[in-house]
Design a protein around this motif. Structure first.
Motif, mmCIF file in Angstrom:
data_model
loop_
_atom_site.group_PDB
_atom_site.id
_atom_site.type_symbol
_atom_site.label_atom_id
_atom_site.label_comp_id
_atom_site.label_asym_id
_atom_site.label_seq_id
_atom_site.Cartn_x
_atom_site.Cartn_y
_atom_site.Cartn_z
ATOM 1 N N GLY A 1 -6.208 31.087 49.146
ATOM 2 C CA GLY A 1 -5.869 31.255 50.564
ATOM 3 C C GLY A 1 -4.406 30.961 50.829
ATOM 4 N N ASN A 2 -3.912 29.853 50.257
ATOM 5 C CA ASN A 2 -2.513 29.482 50.458
ATOM 6 C C ASN A 2 -1.573 30.563 49.929
ATOM 7 O OD1 ASN A 2 -4.355 27.217 50.079
ATOM 8 N ND2 ASN A 2 -2.597 25.911 50.501
ATOM 9 N N ILE A 3 -1.894 31.083 48.735
ATOM 10 C CA ILE A 3 -1.023 32.085 48.119
ATOM 11 C C ILE A 3 -1.052 33.380 48.934
ATOM 12 C CG2 ILE A 3 -0.705 33.542 46.066
ATOM 13 C CD1 ILE A 3 -1.675 31.057 44.412
ATOM 14 N N LEU A 4 -2.236 33.800 49.379
ATOM 15 C CA LEU A 4 -2.313 35.026 50.184
ATOM 16 C C LEU A 4 -1.590 34.845 51.517
ATOM 17 C CD1 LEU A 4 -5.979 36.233 49.516
ATOM 18 C CD2 LEU A 4 -3.863 37.058 48.473
ATOM 19 N N THR A 5 -1.644 33.631 52.062
ATOM 20 C CA THR A 5 -0.906 33.367 53.308
ATOM 21 C C THR A 5 0.595 33.495 53.071
ATOM 22 O OG1 THR A 5 -2.651 31.926 54.107
ATOM 23 C CG2 THR A 5 -0.500 31.650 55.133
ATOM 24 N N ARG A 6 1.058 32.906 51.959
ATOM 25 C CA ARG A 6 2.495 33.037 51.643
ATOM 26 C C ARG A 6 2.874 34.501 51.454
ATOM 27 N NH1 ARG A 6 5.939 29.170 50.010
ATOM 28 N NH2 ARG A 6 7.289 30.624 51.091
ATOM 29 N N LEU A 7 2.009 35.262 50.745
ATOM 30 C CA LEU A 7 2.311 36.671 50.492
ATOM 31 C C LEU A 7 2.325 37.479 51.785
ATOM 32 C CD1 LEU A 7 0.273 37.205 47.203
ATOM 33 C CD2 LEU A 7 2.761 37.392 47.436
ATOM 34 N N SER A 8 1.534 37.047 52.774
ATOM 35 C CA SER A 8 1.488 37.800 54.037
ATOM 36 C C SER A 8 2.813 37.696 54.796
ATOM 37 C CB SER A 8 0.312 37.334 54.905
ATOM 38 O OG SER A 8 0.564 36.049 55.416
ATOM 39 N N GLU A 9 3.643 36.702 54.441
ATOM 40 C CA GLU A 9 4.985 36.594 55.043
ATOM 41 C C GLU A 9 5.817 37.841 54.767
ATOM 42 O OE1 GLU A 9 6.996 33.148 53.463
ATOM 43 O OE2 GLU A 9 5.315 31.851 53.965
ATOM 44 N N THR A 10 5.512 38.527 53.670
ATOM 45 C CA THR A 10 6.296 39.704 53.287
ATOM 46 C C THR A 10 5.972 40.917 54.158
ATOM 47 O OG1 THR A 10 4.622 40.468 51.727
ATOM 48 C CG2 THR A 10 6.333 39.003 50.841
ATOM 49 N N LYS A 11 4.866 40.873 54.901
ATOM 50 C CA LYS A 11 4.401 42.000 55.708
ATOM 51 C C LYS A 11 4.124 43.253 54.859
ATOM 52 C CE LYS A 11 5.470 40.245 60.053
ATOM 53 N NZ LYS A 11 6.807 39.673 60.176
#
Ligand code: DAT
Ligand code: MG
Length: 176
Positions: free
Chosen positions: A30-40
């Motif tokens: 979850g944490n990693i996918l949240t960080r990746l979502s920053e990239t849009k």
């Protein structure tokens, strides 16, 4: 028949991301996918994969002569963790490769910027294995090779690379 590639627009790239076994064992998905979502960027494919020795060796084949290769293969296969799987994802968008690499951080997790994914969550084990929680393609050539290694065309939400239709006759497991 077959399909035409979707990566025609300038600078639209696809990149392969693996959440490695340590990321899954530490409950960091979850944490990693949240960080990746920053990239849009857009997720174009996602799945869990049990990694065979053949797949791990093929994925890291460019490093086969390195002294750390045997440990690297064991690590990707999940031999050092309780979770014998990785999560494989394809992200697509403008400058996707560089943006995900920047967010991932340096290969050596001790040298990675602490705000990057590897800087936040990675470690080096006493055996010297870089447990850097994530893989991200480093170039478009590498991304294409890796995406084709980990995914079949129909597993990706839109066609990224040219395909062809072939008749295959291998046996496979289906739902009863
Ligand atoms: P990256 O994963 O940043 O693309 P790479 O392709 O050079 O880096 O190496 C692949 C993996 O191999 C990396 O994620 C961790 C491991 N690795 C690289 N260099 C290493 C080293 N000097 N000692 C131990 N593991 C290493
Ligand atoms: Mg690499």
């Amino acid at each position: 028949m077959g399909t035409k590639p979707a990566l025609k627009k300038k600078k639209i790239e696809a990149t392969l991301i693996l959440i490695k076994p340590d990321g899954l064992a530490k409950s960091l998905t979850g944490n990693i996918l949240t960080r990746l979502s920053e990239t849009k960027l857009e997720i174009a494919a996602a799945k869990c994969v049990r990694v065979s020795r053949e797949l791990a060796k093929e994925h890291y084949r460019a490093l086969r002569d390195k002294p750390f290769f045997p440990e690297l293969i064991k690590y990707l296969m999940g031999k050092y963790h309780n979770r014998k799987k990785v999560m494989a994802l394809v992200y697509v968008g403008e400058a996707a490769i560089q943006r995900v690499r920047e967010l991932s951080g340096a290969t050596n997790p001790e040298e990675a910027d602490p705000t990057t994914i590897r800087g936040q969550y990675g470690r080096i084990t006493t055996k010297g294995v870089y447990e850097n929680v994530i893989h991200a393609s480093a170039s478009s050539t590498e991304a294409e090779r890796e995406i084709k290694l980990w995914f079949e065309p129909q597993e990706i939400i839109f066609p990224l690379y040219p395909t062809k239709t072939a008749k295959v006759t291998t046996q496979k497991e289906i739902w009863k």
